[in-house]
Design a protein around this motif. Structure first.
Motif, PDB file in Angstrom:
ATOM      1  N   ALA A 152       0.904  -1.218  -0.032  1.00 23.67           N
ATOM      2  CA  ALA A 152      -0.017  -0.110   0.005  1.00 23.67           C
ATOM      3  C   ALA A 152       0.784   1.296   0.055  1.00 23.67           C
ATOM      4  O   ALA A 152       0.638   2.216  -0.712  1.00 23.67           O
ATOM      5  CB  ALA A 152      -0.804   0.170   1.110  1.00 23.67           C
ATOM      6  N   VAL A 153       1.938   1.334   0.796  1.00 19.08           N
ATOM      7  CA  VAL A 153       2.657   2.556   0.813  1.00 19.08           C
ATOM      8  C   VAL A 153       3.570   2.610  -0.417  1.00 19.08           C
ATOM      9  O   VAL A 153       3.711   3.780  -1.067  1.00 19.08           O
ATOM     10  CB  VAL A 153       3.951   2.404   2.028  1.00 19.08           C
ATOM     11  CG1 VAL A 153       4.861   3.349   1.792  1.00 19.08           C
ATOM     12  CG2 VAL A 153       2.999   2.572   3.443  1.00 19.08           C
ATOM     13  N   LEU A 154       3.769   1.593  -1.285  1.00 12.81           N
ATOM     14  CA  LEU A 154       4.456   1.559  -2.651  1.00 12.81           C
ATOM     15  C   LEU A 154       3.341   2.403  -3.637  1.00 12.81           C
ATOM     16  O   LEU A 154       3.812   3.128  -4.207  1.00 12.81           O
ATOM     17  CB  LEU A 154       4.966   0.256  -3.026  1.00 12.81           C
ATOM     18  CG  LEU A 154       6.038  -0.439  -2.412  1.00 12.81           C
ATOM     19  CD1 LEU A 154       6.320  -1.882  -2.762  1.00 12.81           C
ATOM     20  CD2 LEU A 154       7.475   0.490  -2.445  1.00 12.81           C
ATOM     21  N   VAL A 155       2.239   1.723  -3.404  1.00 11.99           N
ATOM     22  CA  VAL A 155       1.222   2.540  -4.507  1.00 11.99           C
ATOM     23  C   VAL A 155       1.038   4.100  -3.975  1.00 11.99           C
ATOM     24  O   VAL A 155       1.060   4.793  -4.872  1.00 11.99           O
ATOM     25  CB  VAL A 155      -0.119   1.786  -4.274  1.00 11.99           C
ATOM     26  CG1 VAL A 155      -1.306   2.488  -4.826  1.00 11.99           C
ATOM     27  CG2 VAL A 155      -0.155   0.270  -4.634  1.00 11.99           C
ATOM     28  N   LEU A 156       0.961   4.397  -2.532  1.00 11.52           N
ATOM     29  CA  LEU A 156       0.926   5.591  -2.341  1.00 11.52           C
ATOM     30  C   LEU A 156       2.070   6.423  -2.889  1.00 11.52           C
ATOM     31  O   LEU A 156       2.105   7.864  -3.258  1.00 11.52           O
ATOM     32  CB  LEU A 156       0.570   5.960  -0.950  1.00 11.52           C
ATOM     33  CG  LEU A 156      -0.989   5.861  -0.519  1.00 11.52           C
ATOM     34  CD1 LEU A 156      -1.868   7.219  -1.088  1.00 11.52           C
ATOM     35  CD2 LEU A 156      -1.597   4.702  -1.086  1.00 11.52           C
ATOM     36  N   GLN A 157       3.166   5.932  -2.734  1.00 10.36           N
ATOM     37  CA  GLN A 157       4.723   6.582  -3.392  1.00 10.36           C
ATOM     38  C   GLN A 157       4.431   6.998  -4.819  1.00 10.36           C
ATOM     39  O   GLN A 157       4.835   7.849  -5.173  1.00 10.36           O
ATOM     40  CB  GLN A 157       5.728   5.763  -3.178  1.00 10.36           C
ATOM     41  CG  GLN A 157       6.478   5.639  -1.625  1.00 10.36           C
ATOM     42  CD  GLN A 157       7.430   4.724  -1.720  1.00 10.36           C
ATOM     43  OE1 GLN A 157       7.755   4.030  -2.325  1.00 10.36           O
ATOM     44  NE2 GLN A 157       8.313   5.400  -0.782  1.00 10.36           N
ATOM     45  N   ASP A 213      14.281  -1.327  -2.841  1.00 12.43           N
ATOM     46  CA  ASP A 213      14.822  -0.132  -3.150  1.00 12.43           C
ATOM     47  C   ASP A 213      14.136   0.949  -2.617  1.00 12.43           C
ATOM     48  O   ASP A 213      14.743   1.981  -1.980  1.00 12.43           O
ATOM     49  CB  ASP A 213      14.837   0.200  -4.800  1.00 12.43           C
ATOM     50  CG  ASP A 213      15.651  -0.814  -5.510  1.00 12.43           C
ATOM     51  OD1 ASP A 213      16.523  -1.521  -4.849  1.00 12.43           O
ATOM     52  OD2 ASP A 213      15.496  -1.044  -6.553  1.00 12.43           O
ATOM     53  N   ARG A 214      12.727   0.891  -2.260  1.00  7.10           N
ATOM     54  CA  ARG A 214      11.896   2.234  -1.892  1.00  7.10           C
ATOM     55  C   ARG A 214      11.618   2.077  -0.585  1.00  7.10           C
ATOM     56  O   ARG A 214      11.521   2.967   0.053  1.00  7.10           O
ATOM     57  CB  ARG A 214      10.508   2.083  -2.752  1.00  7.10           C
ATOM     58  CG  ARG A 214      10.964   2.740  -4.402  1.00  7.10           C
ATOM     59  CD  ARG A 214       9.497   2.685  -5.114  1.00  7.10           C
ATOM     60  NE  ARG A 214       9.530   3.326  -6.146  1.00  7.10           N
ATOM     61  CZ  ARG A 214       9.116   4.562  -6.736  1.00  7.10           C
ATOM     62  NH1 ARG A 214       8.246   5.052  -5.727  1.00  7.10           N
ATOM     63  NH2 ARG A 214       9.181   5.014  -7.637  1.00  7.10           N
ATOM     64  N   LEU A 215      11.743   0.840   0.114  1.00  9.89           N
ATOM     65  CA  LEU A 215      11.414   0.802   1.621  1.00  9.89           C
ATOM     66  C   LEU A 215      12.214   0.094   2.334  1.00  9.89           C
ATOM     67  O   LEU A 215      12.759   0.587   3.399  1.00  9.89           O
ATOM     68  CB  LEU A 215       9.730   0.171   1.705  1.00  9.89           C
ATOM     69  CG  LEU A 215       8.779   0.930   1.092  1.00  9.89           C
ATOM     70  CD1 LEU A 215       7.549   0.149   1.317  1.00  9.89           C
ATOM     71  CD2 LEU A 215       8.647   2.221   1.691  1.00  9.89           C
ATOM     72  N   LEU A 216      12.755  -1.004   2.015  1.00  6.63           N
ATOM     73  CA  LEU A 216      13.577  -1.918   2.795  1.00  6.63           C
ATOM     74  C   LEU A 216      14.722  -1.234   3.206  1.00  6.63           C
ATOM     75  O   LEU A 216      15.374  -1.151   4.240  1.00  6.63           O
ATOM     76  CB  LEU A 216      13.447  -3.545   2.446  1.00  6.63           C
ATOM     77  CG  LEU A 216      12.274  -4.080   2.378  1.00  6.63           C
ATOM     78  CD1 LEU A 216      12.552  -5.683   1.939  1.00  6.63           C
ATOM     79  CD2 LEU A 216      11.408  -4.159   3.684  1.00  6.63           C
ATOM     80  N   LEU A 249      14.818   2.303   4.834  1.00  2.00           N
ATOM     81  CA  LEU A 249      14.385   2.224   6.302  1.00  2.00           C
ATOM     82  C   LEU A 249      15.324   1.426   7.195  1.00  2.00           C
ATOM     83  O   LEU A 249      15.101   1.314   8.411  1.00  2.00           O
ATOM     84  CB  LEU A 249      12.977   1.794   6.559  1.00  2.00           C
ATOM     85  CG  LEU A 249      11.933   2.785   5.818  1.00  2.00           C
ATOM     86  CD1 LEU A 249      10.558   2.305   5.845  1.00  2.00           C
ATOM     87  CD2 LEU A 249      11.943   4.372   6.521  1.00  2.00           C
ATOM     88  N   GLY A 250      16.238   0.480   6.428  1.00  2.00           N
ATOM     89  CA  GLY A 250      17.242  -0.041   7.199  1.00  2.00           C
ATOM     90  C   GLY A 250      16.548  -1.319   7.674  1.00  2.00           C
ATOM     91  O   GLY A 250      17.182  -1.798   8.811  1.00  2.00           O
ATOM     92  N   LEU A 251      15.576  -1.934   7.205  1.00  2.00           N
ATOM     93  CA  LEU A 251      14.940  -3.036   7.768  1.00  2.00           C
ATOM     94  C   LEU A 251      15.379  -4.363   6.641  1.00  2.00           C
ATOM     95  O   LEU A 251      14.930  -5.065   5.891  1.00  2.00           O
ATOM     96  CB  LEU A 251      13.375  -3.050   7.164  1.00  2.00           C
ATOM     97  CG  LEU A 251      12.711  -1.965   7.666  1.00  2.00           C
ATOM     98  CD1 LEU A 251      11.168  -1.775   7.390  1.00  2.00           C
ATOM     99  CD2 LEU A 251      12.653  -2.031   9.035  1.00  2.00           C
ATOM    100  N   SER A 252      16.634  -4.589   7.387  1.00  2.00           N
ATOM    101  CA  SER A 252      17.535  -5.627   6.775  1.00  2.00           C
ATOM    102  C   SER A 252      17.100  -7.059   7.065  1.00  2.00           C
ATOM    103  O   SER A 252      17.573  -8.047   6.440  1.00  2.00           O
ATOM    104  CB  SER A 252      19.073  -5.291   7.178  1.00  2.00           C
ATOM    105  OG  SER A 252      19.213  -5.499   8.744  1.00  2.00           O
ATOM    106  N   VAL A 274      10.986   9.137   2.490  1.00  2.00           N
ATOM    107  CA  VAL A 274      10.439   8.080   1.979  1.00  2.00           C
ATOM    108  C   VAL A 274       8.978   8.311   1.549  1.00  2.00           C
ATOM    109  O   VAL A 274       8.425   7.837   0.642  1.00  2.00           O
ATOM    110  CB  VAL A 274      10.461   6.945   3.111  1.00  2.00           C
ATOM    111  CG1 VAL A 274       9.619   5.651   2.593  1.00  2.00           C
ATOM    112  CG2 VAL A 274      11.878   6.355   3.072  1.00  2.00           C
ATOM    113  N   VAL A 275       8.225   8.849   2.432  1.00  2.00           N
ATOM    114  CA  VAL A 275       6.843   9.266   2.323  1.00  2.00           C
ATOM    115  C   VAL A 275       6.485  10.174   3.251  1.00  2.00           C
ATOM    116  O   VAL A 275       6.606  10.386   4.421  1.00  2.00           O
ATOM    117  CB  VAL A 275       5.777   7.945   2.311  1.00  2.00           C
ATOM    118  CG1 VAL A 275       5.536   7.576   4.038  1.00  2.00           C
ATOM    119  CG2 VAL A 275       4.280   8.053   1.929  1.00  2.00           C
ATOM    120  N   ALA A 276       5.468  11.057   2.767  1.00  2.00           N
ATOM    121  CA  ALA A 276       4.913  12.288   3.675  1.00  2.00           C
ATOM    122  C   ALA A 276       3.859  11.869   4.751  1.00  2.00           C
ATOM    123  O   ALA A 276       3.343  10.904   4.436  1.00  2.00           O
ATOM    124  CB  ALA A 276       4.237  13.498   2.710  1.00  2.00           C
TER     125      ALA A 276
END
Length: 444
Positions: free
Chosen positions: A69-74, A176-179, A182-185, A246-248
């Motif tokens: 969902a966040v990817l779609v909103l981006q 690329d856009r979230l993980l 945000l350092g979610l390794s 990342v997102v507003a």
């Protein structure tokens, strides 16, 4: 400032009680806050006698949908699509292309719950090509916007939408856009070698049978991910306190807004844009948690934040039957805030209200109810005098002389008009066309 011993002991007891009473083979939990170090705890057997620990991965199931969902909103924020577009404006489909992106995000599209076939019976999971081809066989089980109806198929299509708009696989875009940002390794599409085994715990004995782990392939965007409690608590904190790179924040607040309820009788959960909205408490203690639960064979997960508070909590477990896993994050949030309250930030002196609008400030009445208008942090805001503490104020932006626009909160989008007497003093106001006066007045 470290969390208090009382708070950490209470949170640990929540998880120990959950694990013992609901017989969860392995469970991991974490709470993260922006104002102090985090807390984490793990308990049980992750498989083959290996103790569960902070690095143990669990399958998070439909929590994956929050990432999609966040990817779609981006993409929407970057101008690549509009939420009210039909999905076939961006993704070629053999059927159901008239459904809007927004309706799929909030599960009001009416599309059937699962991809065509009997996926959960046969475990015959379609690949990308086959899933899209078989959309032609899927049913519209309800009219669009008729009511809430959960659809894994819908979110699978949103993953393909992300891929179509970016030219890369959903998993690559996610990385690329979230993980990575945000350092979610510890959040991965495929499990690491030390991931927990999921189980079906027998109802009438202590036996636990292992569940199969399988790739969701063409439906990955709906429920594929694996993660740790620490990563998921940090993701929950991001949902409460987004990184603007990342997102507003305004985008996430848009995602929070409930547009449909899941249960027409109890109204216990609402749904925004890919996010669940769960009210907590009542009266002056009313609060709202934002997040998502997840389920896959042998696993349950709950990942939640509290609206207006910079806190996130996650509980992940290796049982598909321990329903308390999904309620535990709410308990952790409540205990953490009760026993270790948020730091009270000092008030600081600010500038005065613009002279021409000082006459707006103070108490006003409309429809027999009282409101308070204030100038704070450089803007005008208003609250109902009876609003609970957690309710956000209405915030106004200057638009023209004696005209403001409500940008958030109550009556968002509506105009606030100021009317003056012959001496230039503010006489009355109209907000969303309703008259506001300094004393109670009838409509006459």
């Amino acid at each position: 400032m470290p969390p208090t011993g009382e708070a950490t002991a209470a949170c640990e007891r929540v998880i120990r009680t959950l694990q013992a009473e609901e017989r969860v083979p392995a469970v991991a939990a974490a709470v993260v806050r922006s104002d102090r170090p985090g807390w984490s705890f793990a308990l049980g057997d992750a498989g083959a006698g290996t103790p569960a620990g902070p690095a143990t991965q669990f399958r998070i199931g439909s929590v994956t949908k929050t990432f999609t969902a966040v990817l779609v909103l981006q993409l929407r924020d970057s101008g690549m699509l509009d939420l009210d577009d039909q999905i076939d404006a961006h993704l070629a489909l053999p059927a159901h292309g008239q459904l809007t992106i927004r309706s799929i995000l909030n599960h009001t599209s009416g599309l059937q719950r699962e991809p065509w076939g009997n996926l959960w019976d046969t475990l015959d999971v379609p690949d990308d090509t086959r899933l899209l081809e078989e959309v032609a066989k899927a049913e519209a089980v309800l009219s669009p916007r008729r009511r809430w109806h959960y659809s894994n198929l819908g979110f699978a299509l949103l993953g393909h939408l992300v891929s179509a708009k970016t030219g890369a696989a959903w998993a690559e875009v996610l990385q690329d856009r979230l993980l990575d940002p945000l350092g979610l390794s510890d959040t991965t599409v495929l499990p690491r070698g030390d991931a927990a085994q999921g189980y079906l715990v027998d109802a009438y004995s202590d036996h636990a049978r292992p569940e199969p782990h399988f790739d969701l392939r063409g439906a990955a965007a709906a429920a594929q991910l694996w993660s740790t409690a620490g990563d998921m608590a940090r993701w929950a904190l991001f949902l409460a306190k987004p990184d603007p790179a990342v997102v507003a924040r305004s985008t996430l607040e848009e995602m929070y807004e409930p547009v449909v309820v899941t249960d027409p009788v109890n109204w216990h959960t609402g749904w925004g844009l890919g996010l669940q909205v769960a009210p907590q408490g009542s009266g002056s203690d009313r609060a709202v948690d934002i997040g998502h639960n997840g389920a896959m064979p042998g696993f349950l997960a709950g990942v939640w934040c509290r609206r207006g508070v910079e806190i996130g909590a996650a509980v992940l477990g290796s049982s598909g039957t321990a329903a308390g896993i999904t309620s535990a994050p709410h308990k952790l949030i409540a205990e953490s805030l009760r026993l270790d309250p948020v730091r009270v930030e000092p008030w600081t002196i600010g500038g005065p209200a613009p002279r021409e609008y000082a006459g707006i400030l103070g108490r006003w009445w409309s429809e027999g109810s009282e409101f308070v208008f204030r100038w704070t942090k450089g803007h005008l805001e208003a609250r109902s005098a009876s609003a609970v503490a957690a309710a956000p104020p209405a915030i106004f932006a200057f638009e023209a002389p004696d005209l403001f626009r409500t940008v958030s909160g109550r009556e968002a989008g509506e105009r606030l008009e100021v009317f003056r007497g012959p001496d230039g003093a503010v006489d009355y106001m109209r907000w969303a066309t309703y008259r506001f006066t300094r004393d109670q007045q009838t409509y006459a």
